[in-house]
Design a protein around this motif. Structure first.
Motif, PDB file in Angstrom:
ATOM      1  N   ALA A 167       0.830  -1.216   0.000  1.00 23.19           N
ATOM      2  CA  ALA A 167       0.000   0.000   0.000  1.00 23.19           C
ATOM      3  C   ALA A 167       0.860   1.259   0.000  1.00 23.19           C
ATOM      4  O   ALA A 167       0.562   2.223  -0.709  1.00 23.19           O
ATOM      5  N   VAL A 168       1.942   1.256   0.797  1.00 25.18           N
ATOM      6  CA  VAL A 168       2.836   2.410   0.850  1.00 25.18           C
ATOM      7  C   VAL A 168       3.525   2.611  -0.497  1.00 25.18           C
ATOM      8  O   VAL A 168       3.602   3.731  -1.005  1.00 25.18           O
ATOM      9  N   GLU A 169       3.976   1.516  -1.103  1.00 30.12           N
ATOM     10  CA  GLU A 169       4.697   1.603  -2.374  1.00 30.12           C
ATOM     11  C   GLU A 169       3.792   1.980  -3.546  1.00 30.12           C
ATOM     12  O   GLU A 169       4.163   2.789  -4.396  1.00 30.12           O
ATOM     13  N   HIS A 170       2.573   1.407  -3.595  1.00 34.75           N
ATOM     14  CA  HIS A 170       1.703   1.588  -4.758  1.00 34.75           C
ATOM     15  C   HIS A 170       0.578   2.615  -4.560  1.00 34.75           C
ATOM     16  O   HIS A 170      -0.053   3.014  -5.524  1.00 34.75           O
ATOM     17  N   GLY A 171       0.278   2.984  -3.314  1.00 35.79           N
ATOM     18  CA  GLY A 171      -0.766   3.970  -3.052  1.00 35.79           C
ATOM     19  C   GLY A 171      -2.182   3.440  -3.207  1.00 35.79           C
ATOM     20  O   GLY A 171      -3.130   4.214  -3.308  1.00 35.79           O
ATOM     21  N   HIS A 172      -2.324   2.106  -3.254  1.00 30.99           N
ATOM     22  CA  HIS A 172      -3.662   1.514  -3.349  1.00 30.99           C
ATOM     23  C   HIS A 172      -3.644   0.083  -2.814  1.00 30.99           C
ATOM     24  O   HIS A 172      -2.576  -0.497  -2.611  1.00 30.99           O
ATOM     25  N   LEU A 173      -4.837  -0.449  -2.605  1.00 32.79           N
ATOM     26  CA  LEU A 173      -5.027  -1.865  -2.285  1.00 32.79           C
ATOM     27  C   LEU A 173      -6.107  -2.414  -3.203  1.00 32.79           C
ATOM     28  O   LEU A 173      -6.935  -1.656  -3.721  1.00 32.79           O
ATOM     29  N   LYS A 174      -6.105  -3.723  -3.394  1.00 33.06           N
ATOM     30  CA  LYS A 174      -7.081  -4.369  -4.268  1.00 33.06           C
ATOM     31  C   LYS A 174      -7.782  -5.498  -3.520  1.00 33.06           C
ATOM     32  O   LYS A 174      -7.219  -6.078  -2.599  1.00 33.06           O
ATOM     33  N   TYR A 175      -8.991  -5.798  -3.957  1.00 30.58           N
ATOM     34  CA  TYR A 175      -9.756  -6.927  -3.411  1.00 30.58           C
ATOM     35  C   TYR A 175     -10.760  -7.357  -4.473  1.00 30.58           C
ATOM     36  O   TYR A 175     -11.072  -6.602  -5.392  1.00 30.58           O
ATOM     37  N   HIS A 176     -11.268  -8.562  -4.360  1.00 31.07           N
ATOM     38  CA  HIS A 176     -12.317  -9.043  -5.268  1.00 31.07           C
ATOM     39  C   HIS A 176     -13.677  -8.789  -4.615  1.00 31.07           C
ATOM     40  O   HIS A 176     -13.889  -9.169  -3.462  1.00 31.07           O
ATOM     41  N   ASP A 177     -14.581  -8.150  -5.362  1.00 25.30           N
ATOM     42  CA  ASP A 177     -15.920  -7.902  -4.823  1.00 25.30           C
ATOM     43  C   ASP A 177     -16.737  -9.197  -4.857  1.00 25.30           C
ATOM     44  O   ASP A 177     -16.254 -10.238  -5.314  1.00 25.30           O
ATOM     45  N   LYS A 178     -17.986  -9.113  -4.387  1.00 19.54           N
ATOM     46  CA  LYS A 178     -18.844 -10.311  -4.305  1.00 19.54           C
ATOM     47  C   LYS A 178     -19.065 -10.960  -5.666  1.00 19.54           C
ATOM     48  O   LYS A 178     -19.303 -12.154  -5.768  1.00 19.54           O
ATOM     49  N   GLY A 179     -18.955 -10.169  -6.727  1.00 17.02           N
ATOM     50  CA  GLY A 179     -19.098 -10.698  -8.081  1.00 17.02           C
ATOM     51  C   GLY A 179     -17.807 -11.279  -8.635  1.00 17.02           C
ATOM     52  O   GLY A 179     -17.760 -11.747  -9.764  1.00 17.02           O
ATOM     53  N   GLY A 180     -16.741 -11.201  -7.848  1.00 15.22           N
ATOM     54  CA  GLY A 180     -15.463 -11.745  -8.283  1.00 15.22           C
ATOM     55  C   GLY A 180     -14.606 -10.783  -9.091  1.00 15.22           C
ATOM     56  O   GLY A 180     -13.563 -11.152  -9.610  1.00 15.22           O
ATOM     57  N   HIS A 181     -15.067  -9.526  -9.204  1.00 15.79           N
ATOM     58  CA  HIS A 181     -14.320  -8.524  -9.963  1.00 15.79           C
ATOM     59  C   HIS A 181     -13.271  -7.866  -9.074  1.00 15.79           C
ATOM     60  O   HIS A 181     -13.554  -7.528  -7.916  1.00 15.79           O
ATOM     61  N   LEU A 182     -12.094  -7.650  -9.627  1.00 16.04           N
ATOM     62  CA  LEU A 182     -11.015  -7.005  -8.897  1.00 16.04           C
ATOM     63  C   LEU A 182     -11.306  -5.516  -8.754  1.00 16.04           C
ATOM     64  O   LEU A 182     -11.535  -4.826  -9.746  1.00 16.04           O
ATOM     65  N   GLN A 183     -11.344  -5.037  -7.511  1.00 14.67           N
ATOM     66  CA  GLN A 183     -11.581  -3.628  -7.219  1.00 14.67           C
ATOM     67  C   GLN A 183     -10.322  -3.033  -6.599  1.00 14.67           C
ATOM     68  O   GLN A 183      -9.539  -3.748  -5.983  1.00 14.67           O
ATOM     69  N   GLU A 184     -10.168  -1.726  -6.759  1.00 15.63           N
ATOM     70  CA  GLU A 184      -8.985  -1.056  -6.237  1.00 15.63           C
ATOM     71  C   GLU A 184      -9.423   0.221  -5.534  1.00 15.63           C
ATOM     72  O   GLU A 184     -10.358   0.886  -5.976  1.00 15.63           O
ATOM     73  N   PHE A 185      -8.771   0.540  -4.429  1.00 18.54           N
ATOM     74  CA  PHE A 185      -9.029   1.823  -3.771  1.00 18.54           C
ATOM     75  C   PHE A 185      -7.706   2.438  -3.344  1.00 18.54           C
ATOM     76  O   PHE A 185      -6.756   1.743  -3.017  1.00 18.54           O
ATOM     77  N   GLU A 186      -7.670   3.770  -3.382  1.00 18.17           N
ATOM     78  CA  GLU A 186      -6.437   4.495  -3.068  1.00 18.17           C
ATOM     79  C   GLU A 186      -6.268   4.649  -1.563  1.00 18.17           C
ATOM     80  O   GLU A 186      -7.239   4.819  -0.821  1.00 18.17           O
ATOM     81  N   VAL A 187      -5.004   4.589  -1.128  1.00 18.32           N
ATOM     82  CA  VAL A 187      -4.650   4.858   0.265  1.00 18.32           C
ATOM     83  C   VAL A 187      -3.402   5.742   0.265  1.00 18.32           C
ATOM     84  O   VAL A 187      -2.620   5.715  -0.673  1.00 18.32           O
ATOM     85  N   ASP A 188      -3.257   6.517   1.323  1.00 17.44           N
ATOM     86  CA  ASP A 188      -2.064   7.362   1.466  1.00 17.44           C
ATOM     87  C   ASP A 188      -1.458   7.071   2.843  1.00 17.44           C
ATOM     88  O   ASP A 188      -1.740   7.762   3.812  1.00 17.44           O
ATOM     89  N   TRP A 189      -0.657   6.029   2.910  1.00 18.46           N
ATOM     90  CA  TRP A 189      -0.109   5.579   4.194  1.00 18.46           C
ATOM     91  C   TRP A 189       1.401   5.759   4.275  1.00 18.46           C
ATOM     92  O   TRP A 189       2.077   5.067   5.012  1.00 18.46           O
ATOM     93  N   LYS A 190       1.940   6.723   3.475  1.00 14.32           N
ATOM     94  CA  LYS A 190       3.398   6.930   3.483  1.00 14.32           C
ATOM     95  C   LYS A 190       3.888   7.563   4.754  1.00 14.32           C
ATOM     96  O   LYS A 190       3.348   8.387   5.356  1.00 14.32           O
TER      97      LYS A 190
END
Length: 188
Positions: free
Chosen positions: A165-188
């Motif tokens: 998350a620190v290196e890329h500025g985001h995290l990913k997860y699969h939603d209930k439909g199995g689609h890969l979702q991404e959201f931004e984070v700023d944890w530097k």
């Protein structure tokens, strides 16, 4: 965060919510094993219940404690061992709570580890409870070692997710439909 001591943290309990009368009684769940990874010494530290004071000291001294749901779960469990208010006396990044603020719901560590890193957990907390019961019944330390190994792997996954998350500025997860979702984070 260079030069700062980041401590990654997780613990396993001796008892379930059902055993202690619900989630309002986390302080009665008991710690079977707590594990940290400290960036100051680059090592994992494994704590048994009789070493809860040393674990609490490490957390309070850290420049930042990083975990997954540790503020609302692990700290209340540890409160059974101390008069300190852990959430107030530590500097924290609870990645689950931070992610929830961004996306509006709670994700499991496994979901972001799988989505972001392609790695999942090795077992679950129910296995750790069974291993604790086995240890208490037999006195054999093998189940205790399984708990420590499982908990240490969770700490490693937590560390890898945070570093990603620190290196890329985001995290990913699969939603209930199995689609890969991404959201931004700023944890530097």
């Amino acid at each position: 965060m260079a030069g700062k001591n980041i401590v990654y943290f997780d613990l396993e309990t001796q008892r379930s919510f059902g055993d202690v009368g619900g989630s309002a009684h986390k302080d009665k769940m008991g710690m079977s094993v707590g594990v940290t990874y400290s960036t100051a010494d680059g090592e994992y530290h494994i704590y048994g219940e009789d070493q809860a004071d040393a674990l609490i000291e490490e957390l309070v001294r850290a420049d930042l404690v990083v975990g997954w749901n540790h503020v609302e779960f692990d700290y209340p469990v540890l409160q059974g061992y101390t008069i300190r208010e852990l959430a107030d006396q530590t500097i924290n990044l609870d990645m689950m709570l931070a992610a929830q603020e961004i996306i509006g719901f709670r994700l499991k560590l496994d979901a972001v580890a799988e989505g972001s890193l392609g790695m999942g957990k090795t077992a679950d907390g129910l296995d750790a409870l069974k291993w604790w019961q086995e240890y208490k019944k037999t006195g054999d330390r093998e189940p205790l070692m399984k708990i420590a190994e499982y908990c240490a792997f969770d700490v490693k996954v937590t560390k890898c997710v945070h570093e990603y998350a620190v290196e890329h500025g985001h995290l990913k997860y699969h939603d209930k439909g199995g689609h890969l979702q991404e959201f931004e984070v700023d944890w530097k």
